[in-house]
Motif scaffolding. Structure first.
Motif, PDB file in Angstrom:
ATOM      1  N   SER A   1      15.729 -13.519  18.134  1.00 37.44           N
ATOM      2  CA  SER A   1      16.568 -13.351  19.313  1.00 37.44           C
ATOM      3  C   SER A   1      18.035 -13.326  18.889  1.00 37.44           C
ATOM      4  O   SER A   1      18.458 -14.113  18.054  1.00 37.44           O
ATOM      5  N   ILE A   2      18.770 -12.372  19.449  1.00 33.93           N
ATOM      6  CA  ILE A   2      20.205 -12.269  19.153  1.00 33.93           C
ATOM      7  C   ILE A   2      20.954 -12.891  20.315  1.00 33.93           C
ATOM      8  O   ILE A   2      20.801 -12.450  21.452  1.00 33.93           O
ATOM      9  N   MET A   3      21.710 -13.916  20.034  1.00 34.93           N
ATOM     10  CA  MET A   3      22.450 -14.578  21.112  1.00 34.93           C
ATOM     11  C   MET A   3      23.830 -14.983  20.624  1.00 34.93           C
ATOM     12  O   MET A   3      24.028 -15.190  19.435  1.00 34.93           O
TER      13      MET A   3
ATOM     14  N   ALA B   1       9.345  -8.930  16.817  1.00 32.98           N
ATOM     15  CA  ALA B   1       9.976  -8.555  18.081  1.00 32.98           C
ATOM     16  C   ALA B   1      11.332  -9.223  18.174  1.00 32.98           C
ATOM     17  O   ALA B   1      11.539 -10.308  17.625  1.00 32.98           O
ATOM     18  N   ILE B   2      12.249  -8.544  18.853  1.00 30.97           N
ATOM     19  CA  ILE B   2      13.523  -9.166  19.203  1.00 30.97           C
ATOM     20  C   ILE B   2      13.555  -9.245  20.714  1.00 30.97           C
ATOM     21  O   ILE B   2      13.407  -8.230  21.395  1.00 30.97           O
ATOM     22  N   VAL B   3      13.692 -10.458  21.236  1.00 31.76           N
ATOM     23  CA  VAL B   3      13.583 -10.620  22.685  1.00 31.76           C
ATOM     24  C   VAL B   3      14.860 -11.240  23.250  1.00 31.76           C
ATOM     25  O   VAL B   3      15.730 -11.697  22.511  1.00 31.76           O
ATOM     26  N   SER B   4      14.939 -11.208  24.565  1.00 30.45           N
ATOM     27  CA  SER B   4      15.980 -11.923  25.308  1.00 30.45           C
ATOM     28  C   SER B   4      17.387 -11.489  24.927  1.00 30.45           C
ATOM     29  O   SER B   4      18.291 -12.309  24.823  1.00 30.45           O
ATOM     30  N   TYR B   5      17.584 -10.190  24.707  1.00 32.39           N
ATOM     31  CA  TYR B   5      18.932  -9.715  24.403  1.00 32.39           C
ATOM     32  C   TYR B   5      19.645  -9.366  25.700  1.00 32.39           C
ATOM     33  O   TYR B   5      19.070  -8.718  26.570  1.00 32.39           O
ATOM     34  N   PHE B   6      20.889  -9.816  25.848  1.00 33.80           N
ATOM     35  CA  PHE B   6      21.639  -9.468  27.055  1.00 33.80           C
ATOM     36  C   PHE B   6      23.061  -9.022  26.729  1.00 33.80           C
ATOM     37  O   PHE B   6      23.939  -9.078  27.575  1.00 33.80           O
ATOM     38  N   GLY B   7      23.284  -8.566  25.496  1.00 31.57           N
ATOM     39  CA  GLY B   7      24.616  -8.105  25.112  1.00 31.57           C
ATOM     40  C   GLY B   7      24.837  -6.646  25.450  1.00 31.57           C
ATOM     41  O   GLY B   7      24.004  -5.998  26.080  1.00 31.57           O
ATOM     42  N   VAL B   8      25.968  -6.121  25.003  1.00 27.04           N
ATOM     43  CA  VAL B   8      26.316  -4.737  25.331  1.00 27.04           C
ATOM     44  C   VAL B   8      25.926  -3.774  24.224  1.00 27.04           C
ATOM     45  O   VAL B   8      26.196  -2.585  24.310  1.00 27.04           O
TER      46      VAL B   8
ATOM     47  N   THR C   1      14.909  -6.148  26.103  1.00 26.95           N
ATOM     48  CA  THR C   1      16.322  -6.317  26.400  1.00 26.95           C
ATOM     49  C   THR C   1      16.569  -6.199  27.899  1.00 26.95           C
ATOM     50  O   THR C   1      15.693  -5.799  28.660  1.00 26.95           O
ATOM     51  N   SER C   2      17.771  -6.572  28.283  1.00 28.26           N
ATOM     52  CA  SER C   2      18.161  -6.477  29.685  1.00 28.26           C
ATOM     53  C   SER C   2      18.625  -5.048  29.986  1.00 28.26           C
ATOM     54  O   SER C   2      19.067  -4.336  29.101  1.00 28.26           O
ATOM     55  N   THR C   3      18.524  -4.637  31.259  1.00 23.90           N
ATOM     56  CA  THR C   3      18.948  -3.272  31.578  1.00 23.90           C
ATOM     57  C   THR C   3      20.462  -3.141  31.621  1.00 23.90           C
ATOM     58  O   THR C   3      20.974  -2.069  31.858  1.00 23.90           O
ATOM     59  N   ILE C   4      21.180  -4.235  31.373  1.00 22.50           N
ATOM     60  CA  ILE C   4      22.632  -4.170  31.540  1.00 22.50           C
ATOM     61  C   ILE C   4      23.279  -3.205  30.563  1.00 22.50           C
ATOM     62  O   ILE C   4      24.276  -2.572  30.861  1.00 22.50           O
ATOM     63  N   SER C   5      22.708  -3.070  29.372  1.00 22.50           N
ATOM     64  CA  SER C   5      23.349  -2.188  28.397  1.00 22.50           C
ATOM     65  C   SER C   5      22.369  -1.138  27.927  1.00 22.50           C
ATOM     66  O   SER C   5      22.171  -0.936  26.751  1.00 22.50           O
ATOM     67  N   MET C   6      21.740  -0.457  28.885  1.00 18.08           N
ATOM     68  CA  MET C   6      20.753   0.552  28.495  1.00 18.08           C
ATOM     69  C   MET C   6      21.347   1.615  27.602  1.00 18.08           C
ATOM     70  O   MET C   6      20.641   2.272  26.855  1.00 18.08           O
ATOM     71  N   GLY C   7      22.651   1.782  27.715  1.00 24.56           N
ATOM     72  CA  GLY C   7      23.307   2.782  26.893  1.00 24.56           C
ATOM     73  C   GLY C   7      22.675   4.137  27.109  1.00 24.56           C
ATOM     74  O   GLY C   7      22.270   4.501  28.199  1.00 24.56           O
ATOM     75  N   ALA C   8      22.605   4.896  26.033  1.00 25.10           N
ATOM     76  CA  ALA C   8      22.061   6.243  26.131  1.00 25.10           C
ATOM     77  C   ALA C   8      20.583   6.182  25.787  1.00 25.10           C
ATOM     78  O   ALA C   8      20.121   6.759  24.829  1.00 25.10           O
TER      79      ALA C   8
ATOM     80  N   GLY D   1      15.836 -15.998  28.903  1.00 24.37           N
ATOM     81  CA  GLY D   1      15.311 -16.648  27.700  1.00 24.37           C
ATOM     82  C   GLY D   1      13.806 -16.651  27.592  1.00 24.37           C
ATOM     83  O   GLY D   1      13.201 -15.757  26.995  1.00 24.37           O
ATOM     84  N   VAL D   2      13.151 -17.670  28.192  1.00 20.46           N
ATOM     85  CA  VAL D   2      11.710 -17.813  27.983  1.00 20.46           C
ATOM     86  C   VAL D   2      10.921 -16.717  28.690  1.00 20.46           C
ATOM     87  O   VAL D   2       9.842 -16.345  28.236  1.00 20.46           O
ATOM     88  N   THR D   3      11.447 -16.182  29.791  1.00 21.10           N
ATOM     89  CA  THR D   3      10.684 -15.157  30.499  1.00 21.10           C
ATOM     90  C   THR D   3      10.546 -13.899  29.656  1.00 21.10           C
ATOM     91  O   THR D   3       9.465 -13.326  29.541  1.00 21.10           O
ATOM     92  N   MET D   4      11.642 -13.478  29.016  1.00 16.32           N
ATOM     93  CA  MET D   4      11.550 -12.258  28.200  1.00 16.32           C
ATOM     94  C   MET D   4      10.752 -12.509  26.925  1.00 16.32           C
ATOM     95  O   MET D   4      10.048 -11.629  26.445  1.00 16.32           O
ATOM     96  N   MET D   5      10.839 -13.719  26.400  1.00 17.21           N
ATOM     97  CA  MET D   5      10.006 -14.074  25.254  1.00 17.21           C
ATOM     98  C   MET D   5       8.540 -14.063  25.697  1.00 17.21           C
ATOM     99  O   MET D   5       7.656 -13.532  25.007  1.00 17.21           O
ATOM    100  N   GLY D   6       8.298 -14.603  26.897  1.00 17.25           N
ATOM    101  CA  GLY D   6       6.943 -14.657  27.439  1.00 17.25           C
ATOM    102  C   GLY D   6       6.356 -13.280  27.693  1.00 17.25           C
ATOM    103  O   GLY D   6       5.165 -13.060  27.477  1.00 17.25           O
ATOM    104  N   GLN D   7       7.190 -12.336  28.129  1.00 15.05           N
ATOM    105  CA  GLN D   7       6.674 -10.988  28.366  1.00 15.05           C
ATOM    106  C   GLN D   7       6.090 -10.408  27.094  1.00 15.05           C
ATOM    107  O   GLN D   7       5.021  -9.801  27.095  1.00 15.05           O
ATOM    108  N   TYR D   8       6.796 -10.609  25.992  1.00 15.94           N
ATOM    109  CA  TYR D   8       6.294 -10.075  24.724  1.00 15.94           C
ATOM    110  C   TYR D   8       5.006 -10.793  24.334  1.00 15.94           C
ATOM    111  O   TYR D   8       4.005 -10.162  23.961  1.00 15.94           O
ATOM    112  N   LEU D   9       5.005 -12.132  24.457  1.00 12.17           N
ATOM    113  CA  LEU D   9       3.807 -12.901  24.086  1.00 12.17           C
ATOM    114  C   LEU D   9       2.617 -12.473  24.935  1.00 12.17           C
ATOM    115  O   LEU D   9       1.499 -12.326  24.443  1.00 12.17           O
TER     116      LEU D   9
END
Lengths: 282, 424, 336
Positions: free
Chosen positions: B40-42, B111-118, B136-143, B334-342
């Motif tokens: 996880s990148i935080m 897996a890398i989970v729970s990312y919410f950066g840009v 990852t979060s949809t906040i930085s879907m980028g291209a 945090g745990v929810t996105m980790m849980g989705q992958y698990l």
């Protein structure tokens, strides 16, 4: 225009002026831009947080103490880091490195979470039937007093005379018995103290965290080139212009005021490459 | 001669000891437990480090609890979970990319989970080239492009949820009819592009009028913007700002004499910090924020095993940190996105990324916050994540309490192109 | 006689050895993380070289990151919208950056000293605001995705998506080319004039040197190199967006140049860029919250002990070795 906006622009202006005048003082004597100036602002805010908020010392005494402490830090840095290194460009890089040092140190000591300082002047006051935040009014009044005091110090005291002489003609000033090295140490102390005062009076209004120094530094840099380097009057004018843009113009054109604050610097420099009140520099 | 003998003896002893030390465990140990590495990148440095520091311990407790139960059941095997964190200050794309590289190349996470950066667009190519699932979060879907990035999933509906969050607040205050959306212009969330097209639908469905105002990045003085909002008729603010900006906004609106509720799309960090930023207890009243505590949700049904686990996490956290409640956002991302992958690994019965993605893309998984339906290939134009509770808290007195909930399971969501869904 | 000849050729031999080392290095050490750091260090080398070139003409630019951005966006647009091949996009990124620098330069280089610095700082901020808000061209924060190039050389097809190794060789080549260019300029008459413009502007003007002309030349050249670096970087990350080009990067370039050594046009910035990017990334990975403090202290300590940068070591190190031998020399040599 609502009167609150007018007070608001004065608040911003006074913050920028205090920051810019410290920056200009240091620049005029030492010939370097102190990029860590914003971090001295941050240190001043933390000093107020610990002295006024935590220890409960009177606000004005805390302000004086914070200026003295941070000024002393500035003196130590000038005396034991900048002066031995000597060359101006290396000294500039040292000030850039000091940004990380101070931010890292304060994060270590106080943690990354933001702190807050209770206002020394709570509540609102009615002036001519208009309700204004007394905190903001008090900030403006303190800032104006400080700026006038600084002006009197530079124009009316012997030390101020030595300072001006050292800024204009360092060699000649040295020949007349002014110890230029000592003057620059002193000026670094005063400059950093001014930044700390700015941080101190702004701390109750905003918040305190290790990264609050960045924005005020950029605005102070813009202010000193708008006014012209090396003149205190220039710093005042630059600060007022930027304060008005950041508040009055922001009220009318919203977000784009930020673009104007950067753009106006370039426009002014195009027509007067030495700023509004500065002397030409090749 | 004597000396030579000593040397030889030393070398022999050394070689023997190396051989025995290598051979000993190999002979004794049974089949080693299977390990599932998650990264996880935080942010742990810089201004955003508060988030990283408050989410990380909750994820670690979740990991410890799974491992204490003997591991995560995948097919016939139990996997011990290893969790690795890397510092990505989330505003610096380069640093986030470097963090992703260490996690993938050095730690070899699956897996890398729970990312919410840009930095989505800089991190995703690194993950996808190595077949590492990136949640990852949809906040930085980028291209984002579904064909180029087949291992990306968006497990946190940062963009889509805001409408429901705002409406949850508006329904709790039926006397207010005008909502002011506010954010930095050109920031992470372009509110003009995303929300302006659905103004009419919101008006039709909820009877709420939307206005918008932007402020520059790094603003600490909101007074001019707040006065302008008041003139435009704002009654409720919904902000995409940082917790610092929310606190300052609340403080300055109070100084100007406005009592508007100020809602944030993120979770309220800590009422003590908020109180400090807002300046006084009166000024912080009616600050609303995301509220992801599974044990407090009213409209969303949570699978018993997850509710149970959530309570265990809460208890363990309280025990470890002297009775403090875990940060609400730690359950949101945090745990929810980790849980989705698990959950994806469990449903696929394998850690093979292709099979996991087959299950997760467009699949429905149980989480700490109810049933999530992740976006599939067809809906990737708008990668909506259904199921998020969009529960909001409000500060009353000194505490942050439950306000309302408007779960994101409604297909009538204005941001979703319904024809896309039907195709699927 | 022979010894003296050898001594004169030593730097060249060392340089060749270093170049050969950089070329075979990734073939021996198969560490992909290290490779990625080296590629980014290469980009920073070009960036620092550009900064140093402007600095050596006496101007101190705080907005060099804007040229990285111009080059990056131009490269990305040329690649994704116009479909130009890899090499042409790199060149296009460099050229558009150079054109912007030329047009800006003839206006803002009139400002002397720190006025120029602050003006470039403001321009850098404006560039980011434009990148964030000019949706039709830059797509705002969404940014522009760039597909990994597939280069065909005769029979050989190199797919950049599968391996990062080609990026490494290309950036090494670009750094060598830029270094050669700036080294040649530094040694030529142009270099001498540029130095005189920097050191004694008034005297140079009296000697009939047109200050603006040389400042604009160096500013444009630097922007070209920076623009190529930007376009390359965008290809490497396969995306371009506003968060890539924060204003802080320009000050990082200054730190790199000073740590490496400002008084050498080429080796100083390159050494500084490699050291700062490598240790910067390593610190970010291993130190987390402590990183800013350690980084700042290390920079100050380095400047304290080596105010003229790490290139100073080439004089200090031999002297140090000699002093070691001298001390040893006092002890009579033991018979073998």
């Amino acid at each position: 225009m609502p009167p609150a906006i007018f007070i608001d622009s004065l608040v911003l202006s006074s913050m920028y002026i205090l920051m810019a005048s410290g920056l200009v003082l240091v620049f005029s004597i030492m010939g370097i831009l102190n990029f860590a100036h914003g971090q001295f602002y941050m240190l001043g805010a933390y000093a107020i947080f610990y002295l006024f908020q935590q220890a409960g010392i009177n606000f004005f005494i805390s302000l004086a103490l914070s200026a003295a402490i941070v000024g002393f830090v500035g003196i130590l840095i000038e005396r034991y880091i900048m002066r031995p290194i000597g060359q101006p460009i290396q000294a500039v890089v040292v000030t850039i490195a000091l940004i990380s040092v101070f931010e890292g140190l304060i994060t270590l000591i106080a943690g990354p979470a933001p702190h807050s300082v209770t206002s020394a002047f709570p509540g609102n006051v009615d002036i001519f039937g208009v309700s204004l935040s007394s905190e903001r009014l008090a900030t403006v009044v303190i800032a104006v007093i400080l700026i006038i005091a600084l002006y009197l110090f530079i124009q009316r005291t012997r030390l101020g005379l030595a300072l001006r002489a050292a800024a204009q003609q360092p060699v000649a000033a040295g020949l007349f018995g002014i110890q230029v090295a000592r003057v620059s140490t002193l000026v670094m102390g005063i400059g950093c103290g001014l930044a700390a005062l700015a941080g101190g009076i702004m701390a109750p209004m905003f918040y305190v965290d290790p990264w609050i120094g960045g924005q005020p530094l950029v605005m102070a840099l813009l202010a000193i080139v708008i006014g012209g380097m090396g003149s205190l009057g220039g710093a005042v004018v630059g600060g007022i212009v930027l304060g008005m843009i950041g508040s009055m113009l922001a009220y009318y054109i919203g977000f784009w005021s930020q673009l104007i604050s950067f753009g106006i610097v370039i426009v002014i420099l195009l027509f007067r490459p030495q700023g509004l009140f500065g002397q030409s520099e090749k | 001669m004597k000396r030579k003998f000593i040397y030889i003896a030393l070398v022999v002893v050394l070689v023997l000891s190396i051989i025995t030390s290598c051979a000993a465990p190999a002979a004794k140990a049974p089949a080693p437990p299977k390990i599932l590495k998650i990264g996880s990148i935080m942010p742990f440095s810089g201004p955003a480090s508060m988030w990283g520091e408050s989410i990380k311990p909750v994820m670690e407790i979740y990991r410890d609890l799974i491992n204490a139960d003997g591991g995560w059941q995948v097919g016939d095997d139990k996997y011990i979970i290893e969790l690795y964190f890397a510092d990505g200050p989330i505003f610096s794309v380069q640093a986030d990319a470097a963090a992703a590289r260490t996690l993938i190349y050095d730690k070899q996470v699956s897996a890398i989970v729970s990312y919410f950066g840009v930095g989505y667009s800089a991190v995703a190519p690194i993950c996808n080239a190595e077949k590492v699932v990136f949640n990852t979060s949809t906040i930085s879907m980028g291209a984002y492009s579904a064909s180029r990035e087949p291992y990306s999933i968006f497990g946190f509906p940062a963009i889509e949820m805001s409408i429901n969050q705002a409406m949850a607040v508006m329904q709790a205050f039926p006397q207010y009819k005008t909502l002011c959306w506010t954010a930095t212009k050109g920031g992470n969330v372009d509110i003009e592009k995303i929300y302006a097209p659905v103004d009419e639908e919101i008006q039709k469905k909820y009877g709420v009028r939307s206005i918008r105002l932007y402020y520059p990045e790094g603003t600490t003085n909101f007074t001019p913007y707040l006065i302008k909002m008041a003139e435009m008729g704002a009654e409720v603010l919904f902000s995409f700002g940082t917790p610092l900006e929310i606190g300052l906004m609340a403080r300055q609106r109070y100084q100007l004499g406005y009592k508007w509720p100020v809602a944030a799309n993120g979770a309220i960090l800590d009422t003590k910090i908020v109180k400090g930023l807002a300046g006084s207890e009166e000024a912080m009243q009616n600050i609303c924020g995301d509220f992801c505590y599974p044990w407090l949700l009213k409209k969303v049904q949570i699978a018993p095993r997850y509710l149970d686990m959530a309570n265990r996490i809460r208890e363990a956290y309280k025990q470890k940190y002297e009775g403090k409640e875990p940060y609400a956002g730690a359950f949101g991302v945090g745990v929810t996105m980790m849980g989705q992958y698990l959950e994806g690994v469990r449903m696929a019965g394998s850690t093979d990324p292709d099979q996991v993605m087959k299950v997760l893309r467009g699949g429905t998984v149980e989480t700490f916050l109810g049933k999530y339906t992740l976006s599939g290939n067809e809906t990737y134009g708008s990668p909506v994540v259904f199921g998020f509770p969009c529960a909001m808290s409000i500060i009353k007195g000194n505490e942050s309490v439950y306000l309302n909930e408007e779960p994101l399971w409604d297909v009538d969501h204005p941001l979703v192109n319904v024809t896309d869904l039907i195709k699927e | 006689m022979d010894k003296a000849k050898l001594k004169a050729k030593l730097p060249l031999i060392l340089l060749l050895a270093f170049i050969i080392f950089t070329i075979i290095f990734p073939l021996i050490v198969k560490d992909r993380f290290l490779l990625s750091i080296l590629i980014e260090a290469g980009v920073m080398c070009l960036f620092a070289l550009g900064f140093a070139a402007v600095f050596r003409s006496g101007q101190f630019s705080l907005g060099q990151a804007a040229f990285l951005a111009v080059g990056g966006y131009a490269g990305a647009l040329l690649a994704s919208k116009a479909g130009l091949p890899f090499w042409l996009s790199l060149l296009g990124g460099g050229l558009s950056s150079a054109i912007v620098a030329f047009l800006l330069g003839i206006v803002i280089l009139r400002m002397g000293g720190l006025y120029f610095s602050i003006a470039t700082l403001a321009l850098g901020e404006i560039a980011i605001i434009i990148a964030k808000n000019w949706d039709s061209v830059t797509s705002g924060m969404t940014g522009i995705a760039v597909d990994a190039p597939i280069v065909k050389i005769g029979e050989l097809t190199i797919n950049f998506a599968t391996t990062k190794l080609p990026y490494y060789y290309i950036i090494v080549l670009l750094v060598i080319m830029a270094a050669l260019m700036f080294w040649r300029i530094d040694r030529s008459r142009l270099g001498t004039v540029v130095r005189s413009v920097a050191v004694a502007p008034v005297m140079s003007e009296h000697a009939g040197i047109h200050l603006m002309k040389y400042r604009v030349i160096m500013f444009t050249l630097a922007a070209f190199v920076t623009g190529v670096a930007g376009a390359f970087y965008v290809y490497y990350l396969s995306w371009v967006g506003p968060p890539l080009f924060s204003g802080a990067q320009s000050t990082v370039a200054l730190i790199m140049c000073v740590i490496g050594g400002l008084w050498s046009a080429v080796s100083g910035p390159i050494i500084g860029a490699i050291i700062v990017s490598y240790f910067g990334t390593m610190m970010q990975i291993h130190l987390e919250g402590l990183r800013p403090l350690v980084f700042g202290v290390l920079v100050i300590v380095l400047i304290w002990f080596m105010p003229n940068g790490l290139v100073e070591l080439q004089y200090r190190f031999p002297a140090w070795v000699k002093s070691l031998f001298k001390k040893k020399g006092k002890v009579p040599d033991a018979p073998a």
